[in-house]
Design a protein around this motif. Structure first.
Motif, PDB file in Angstrom:
ATOM      1  N   ALA A  27       0.840  -1.205   0.000  1.00 36.40           N
ATOM      2  CA  ALA A  27       0.000   0.000   0.000  1.00 36.40           C
ATOM      3  C   ALA A  27       0.871   1.249   0.000  1.00 36.40           C
ATOM      4  CB  ALA A  27      -0.923  -0.003   1.209  1.00 36.40           C
ATOM      5  N   LEU A  58      -5.460   3.201   4.287  1.00 41.35           N
ATOM      6  CA  LEU A  58      -5.511   1.743   4.337  1.00 41.35           C
ATOM      7  C   LEU A  58      -6.442   1.276   5.456  1.00 41.35           C
ATOM      8  CD1 LEU A  58      -4.457  -0.853   3.097  1.00 41.35           C
ATOM      9  CD2 LEU A  58      -2.492  -0.715   4.645  1.00 41.35           C
ATOM     10  N   CYS A  88      -0.810  -1.184  10.518  1.00 38.43           N
ATOM     11  CA  CYS A  88      -0.720  -0.308   9.335  1.00 38.43           C
ATOM     12  C   CYS A  88       0.208   0.860   9.587  1.00 38.43           C
ATOM     13  CB  CYS A  88      -2.100   0.219   8.948  1.00 38.43           C
ATOM     14  SG  CYS A  88      -3.199  -1.031   8.270  1.00 38.43           S
TER      15      CYS A  88
END
Length: 66
Positions: free
Chosen positions: A21, A31, A64
């Motif tokens: 990503a 994300l 993330c």
């Protein structure tokens, strides 16, 4: 259900997703939003208890950001 044995596998998979990503220019926040929007659509998660699913989703954000 995630066990101690599967936890590293899940973390490695999340790292790979997050890296991909970032390479595509997505920020961690974007994300996380994508995960939350598609979370309930995942057939694999429907077999989990609500508590397990909430705990797993709660771990996605920190992964993330790392």
């Amino acid at each position: 259900m995630q066990t101690a044995a599967t936890k590293p596998v899940a973390q490695d998979a999340m790292r790979a997703v997050c890296l991909a990503a970032r390479q595509q220019g997505l920020r961690a926040e974007e994300l996380i939003v994508m995960f939350k929007k598609t979370w309930s659509e995942r057939a694999e998660l429907r077999s989990m208890s609500r508590e397990e699913a909430v705990r797993l989703l709660g771990s996605v954000g920190p992964m993330c950001v790392q």
